[in-house]
Design an enzyme around this catalytic site. Structure first.
Site, PDB file in Angstrom:
ATOM      1  N   GLU A   1       0.727  -1.191  -0.026  1.00 64.93           N
ATOM      2  CA  GLU A   1      -0.061   0.122   0.030  1.00 64.93           C
ATOM      3  C   GLU A   1       0.879   1.108  -0.041  1.00 64.93           C
ATOM      4  OE1 GLU A   1      -3.029   0.395   3.268  1.00 64.93           O
ATOM      5  OE2 GLU A   1      -4.457   0.030   1.730  1.00 64.93           O
TER       6      GLU A   1
ATOM      7  N   HIS B   1       7.979 -27.318   0.272  1.00 69.51           N
ATOM      8  CA  HIS B   1       6.916 -28.490  -0.310  1.00 69.51           C
ATOM      9  C   HIS B   1       6.073 -27.881  -1.077  1.00 69.51           C
ATOM     10  CE1 HIS B   1       9.112 -31.643   2.148  1.00 69.51           C
ATOM     11  NE2 HIS B   1       9.282 -30.386   3.004  1.00 69.51           N
TER      12      HIS B   1
ATOM     13  N   LYS C   1     -13.924   2.019  -2.869  1.00 68.25           N
ATOM     14  CA  LYS C   1     -14.907   2.535  -1.864  1.00 68.25           C
ATOM     15  C   LYS C   1     -16.340   3.358  -2.138  1.00 68.25           C
ATOM     16  CE  LYS C   1     -11.146   2.788   1.660  1.00 68.25           C
ATOM     17  NZ  LYS C   1     -10.459   3.571   2.629  1.00 68.25           N
TER      18      LYS C   1
END
Lengths: 457, 457
Positions: A302, A328, A442
C-alpha cells in the site's frame, strides 16, 4: 530507556537487549545482486532521503512522518492505554473489530508471542476483519457476551467492514446484557475529533482512545491501535516501544553500512530498478511470524505500489512464504521460474521451547543424522539448505537473524520495516503515506449498496 | 452416482447438485485479455492436450495421470477408508502430521466446511506441518494423549519434517500411555509397499492405508491422504468424490466453451505467454476458502514452475489474496503497479448463516445504505466494486461463482484445478507431475544435519 524504568512495575525483569542481525552478503554481486558501484552511486540519494526522514519526523506526532516518531513519543501516552488495558483485561475474550492497518499489526505481535508464552490466565484476542457471515456466526457461537469485550478500531471511524462488524457485536452484546451493561464491554480507537465512532463514543460515553491524526493505519501498530489490545493480553508494550526506539537509534545515520533500514531500502530499490527483481518474497523459518509477514505485505504494497510519472511503477510485489512448509509448495517454482525475485529469510537464533528429536534406538539405523539433534537444528538445516539453493539459483537474498522472539525484538522489526518502506518510497519518488487508488473502490461499494436498496434493483 | 447410493447410509439426505458457474468475460479482449483469434489459433493444441489427458487417465489408478481418475476410481476404496475413519472418530482430537501435499488438501476442505457446519460432536483436526518447536509445544500442551489420535502421512514414508513430528508425537503418546496402548492411537497413510512408515506399520501392526503410487502428493487430496482425516471429522467424502466426478464429466470434451478446465487453462496460458501476465492472484470473498488458496498455490507452483528448454520458464506465480481484507492491504498496488497480473475471484452465491446488518434507528442517518441489508450483500458489494476497479485497471479477471459451500462444490473445485493444472503443464510442454528442482535442497538438508552431528562442527 528512562521512560520505561520510571513507570514499569518493579517486578518486571530486565529486558533482553538483543539486536537483530543482518546477513546481506547474498544481496550483493557475489550473490548476483547489487554492485559496490551501484550502491556508491546511490549514496547522494541515500543521504537526501535520510535527511528528509530526519526532517519530517522531528516534530513528533505532528510531523508528516509521525509514524517514525512513535517509538520516542508514545511512551508518554502509555499510562492512558495501560489504564484502559487493565479494564479490558477483566474479560476472558476480546474481539478486535478492525481491518487492514487496524488489525494486522496487533495480530502480528499477538500471534508471534502467543505460542512462545502461552498463558491460560490472559484473555484471548479474536480478530474480526472480514464481513464473512460464517466467520462471525462461528465466532459468536463460541463466545459468551458476559465475558467478552469488544475493541472497535477505525482511523476514519467509518470503515464499512468495521462498522458492520461492530454493529453486529453491539447487537449481540445488547441482546444478552441490555444496552446499559453492553456499553461497559466496548472500547473504541479512532480519530481524536471526528467520524462516526468518535461521535458514538461521545453520545454513549464509551471509552475511546485517540489515534494520532498524522499516523496512517498501516503505520499505527505502535499507537493505541496495536498497544491497547496487546497490553490487554499481557504483551510487554513498553518493551515493544523500547525495541522500536533501539532500532530508530540504530538508524540515525545516512551510512548504509551502519543504518540497516537504509541499506535494505537501497538494496530493494536497486534490485528492482536496475536488476528487474520485481517480486520480494519474505520467508520466515518460524511459524509464529506468519502474521508478521501479512503486516509487512500491507505496509509494503500500500505504501509503494504506485504510479510514477514517466517511469515504471514503483514497488515490488510482496509475497508471503513460510519455511519449511513452502519448500514443499513454492520452492520448485522459485528455483526454475523467472529471475525476477528477491528473498528475505527470517531465522530465529534461540528457541525457548526446543526439544530433542525423539529418536528411539529402533529407528537410529534409518535416520542416523537425527541422533542427538534438537527440533530447531533440523529446522535450521532446512533453512540453510533452502538459502543455499536459492543462492545457487542466483536469487539475491538477505537473512534477518532474530536473537529471540520477544516484544523487544518485534518492536525492532516493526520500526525497521516502517523505515525501510518510507526510505523506499522516497527513493522511488512516491508518497509512502497515501493510498490514492483505493478510493474509487470504496465509492463503488457504496453505490452498489445504494442500488440494491432501491426497489426493483 | 450409483456407487454412492449403493453404499451410503440410507438416512443421508440427497445432495444439492449445484454446479460451479464461471464468468470469464473479463479474461477476453473486452477486459484487455485474450482475443478470439488467439483462442481459435490454440484450438489444435487444446485438442491435443485434451486427448493426452484422456489417454493418460484411462487406465485408472495405474495411469500416468491417475490423479484425474480418482473421482471415478476412489469410491471403490472408500469402505476401507470409512472403516478406519470410524475408528479414528472415537478420539476427541486428531493430529495430522504431514507437509505440503500431505496436508494442504485436507486442510483446505476442513477449514472450508468447519465454519459452515460447526459441530461440537465431531473431533477437531490439528495440522502439524512445520518442525517449529513453539507450535509443537503449544499444541501438545493443549491436548491430552488419552483422547488424541495421530494420522501420519507421507507418500515416500520418509519426509523429514513428518518423520520428526511423528517421532515427537509417538514419544508423547508413549510417555503417557505406554508403548502398547500408544499404538492404538496411530494411523498411517503412505506408499503401499515401501518406505520407513510402511516398514514401521508392518513391524508394529499399525493400521496403514495406501496412497496409489502413481498419485503425487499435491494431487492426492481425493485419496486416503485427504479422505481419511476428513471422513474422521464427519465430512461427506462421498459428496466430495461425487462433486469431483461431476466436474470430470463436464470436462470430457475438447471444446473450451463446454469444458471449463480447458477454457481456464487456455486463458491462463495465453495471458502468460502472449500478454505478459506472469502473476495469477486468487482472491476469494469468503474466509472459509483461505486454505483452499494455499492448496491451489502448491498445486500450481510445483506443477508448472519449470524450465522450458529454449523458452521462457513456464508457469505464473500464484499469489494469495482475500476479499475484502486485501482491499485494505494489496489493492493499491494491484491498481497502480505493473500490468503483469491476472485475477481469479471466488464468490459465494448462497450463505447459510447470513444475518441482517444490525442497524438501529439511531445510526440510520449515518449509514442509510446499510438499511435492510444482509452481511452477504455488503460483502457482495465489496466484491463487485473491487472487480470493477480491477477491470478498469485493465487486469484480466475471472469469477468462479460457488452455488454453496459444501463437500460437493469443493469436490468440483478440486477436480477443476487439478485438470487446469495438468492441461497447462501440457500446453507449456512441462511435466505437471514432477518437481525436479527440490531434490538438491533435500540432499543439502541431510548434509547439513550430518555435518552438525560430527564433533566440532
Amino acid at each position: 530507556m528512562t521512560t520505561r524504568d520510571s513507570t514499569a512495575p518493579s517486578a518486571r525483569p530486565a529486558l533482553p537487549r538483543h539486536r537483530l542481525r543482518f546477513d546481506t552478503a547474498d544481496m550483493y554481486e557475489a550473490g548476483h545482486g547489487v554492485t559496490a558501484k551501484e550502491l556508491a552511486g546511490l549514496q547522494p540519494e541515500l543521504a537526501r532521503v535520510h535527511a528528509v526522514v530526519q526532517e519530517k519526523s522531528r516534530a513528533g506526532l505532528d510531523a508528516e512522518f509521525a509514524c517514525l516518531a512513535l517509538p520516542t513519543h508514545m511512551p508518554a501516552g502509555l499510562p492512558a492505554i495501560e489504564q484502559a488495558a487493565a479494564d479490558v483485561r477483566h474479560f476472558r475474550d476480546i474481539v478486535v473489530a478492525g481491518i487492514g492497518g487496524s488489525s494486522l499489526g496487533a495480530k502480528a505481535v499477538y500471534h508471534a508471542l502467543r505460542e512462545v508464552n502461552p498463558s491460560a490466565e490472559q484473555p484471548a484476542l479474536h480478530f474480526l476483519e472480514n464481513i464473512d457471515p460464517y466467520h462471525l456466526q462461528f465466532l459468536l457461537a463460541r463466545l459468551k457476551p458476559e465475558s467478552t469485550a469488544v475493541i472497535a478500531i477505525s482511523k476514519s471511524g467509518g470503515t464499512i467492514e468495521t462498522v458492520v462488524q461492530y454493529l453486529a457485536l453491539r447487537e449481540w452484546l445488547e441482546n444478552c446484557l441490555g444496552p446499559v451493561e453492553a456499553r461497559k464491554h466496548q472500547w473504541i480507537v479512532t480519530d481524536p475529533k471526528q467520524g462516526w465512532m468518535r461521535e458514538l463514543a461521545a453520545r454513549e460515553h464509551l471509552p475511546a482512545l485517540p489515534l494520532p491524526p498524522k499516523v496512517g493505519g498501516r503505520y499505527s501498530v505502535l499507537t493505541a491501535v496495536g498497544l491497547l489490545p496487546l497490553a490487554a493480553v499481557g504483551v510487554d508494550v513498553r518493551a515493544l516501544l523500547d525495541g522500536a526506539a533501539d532500532n530508530a537509534a540504530r538508524c540515525a545515520t545516512d551510512d548504509p553500512k551502519v543504518n540497516p533500514a537504509l541499506e535494505l531500502a537501497a538494496l530493494h530499490y536497486l534490485l528492482d530498478t536496475r536488476h528487474g527483481k520485481r517480486i520480494s518474497i519474505m520467508m520466515p523459518y518460524a511459524d509464529p511470524l506468519l502474521q508478521f509477514v501479512n503486516w509487512y505485505c500491507q505496509l509494503w504494497a500500500e505504501s509503494l505500489g504506485k504510479r510514477v510519472p514517466g517511469a515504471e511503477p514503483a514497488g515490488t510485489l510482496p509475497v508471503r512464504a513460510m519455511g519449511s512448509v513452502d519448500q514443499h509448495s513454492q520452492l520448485q517454482m522459485y528455483l526454475e521460474s523467472r529471475p525476477d525475485k528477491m528473498f528475505t529469510f527470517i531465522a530465529l537464533d534461540r528457541w525457548e521451547d526446543d526439544r530433542p528429536v525423539a529418536l528411539p534406538e529402533t529407528e537410529r539405523h534409518t535416520f542416523p543424522y537425527l541422533a542427538g539433534k534438537r527440533l530447531s537444528e533440523v529446522l535450521d538445516a532446512e533453512f540453510r539448505a533452502t538459502r543455499e539453493v536459492i543462492t545457487r539459483a542466483r536469487h539475491p537474498n538477505v537473512t534477518l537473524h532474530l536473537p529471540a522472539l520477544d516484544a523487544h525484538v518485534l518492536g525492532q522489526l516493526i520500526d525497521l520495516y516502517q523505515r525501510v518502506t518510507v526510505y523506499c518510497g522516497l527513493l522511488y519518488g512516491v508518497n509512502p503515506l497515501d493510498q490514492p487508488a483505493v478510493e474509487l473502490g470504496k465509492q463503488l461499494t457504496l453505490r452498489f449498496l445504494n442500488e440494491r436498496g432501491k426497489p426493483g434493483a
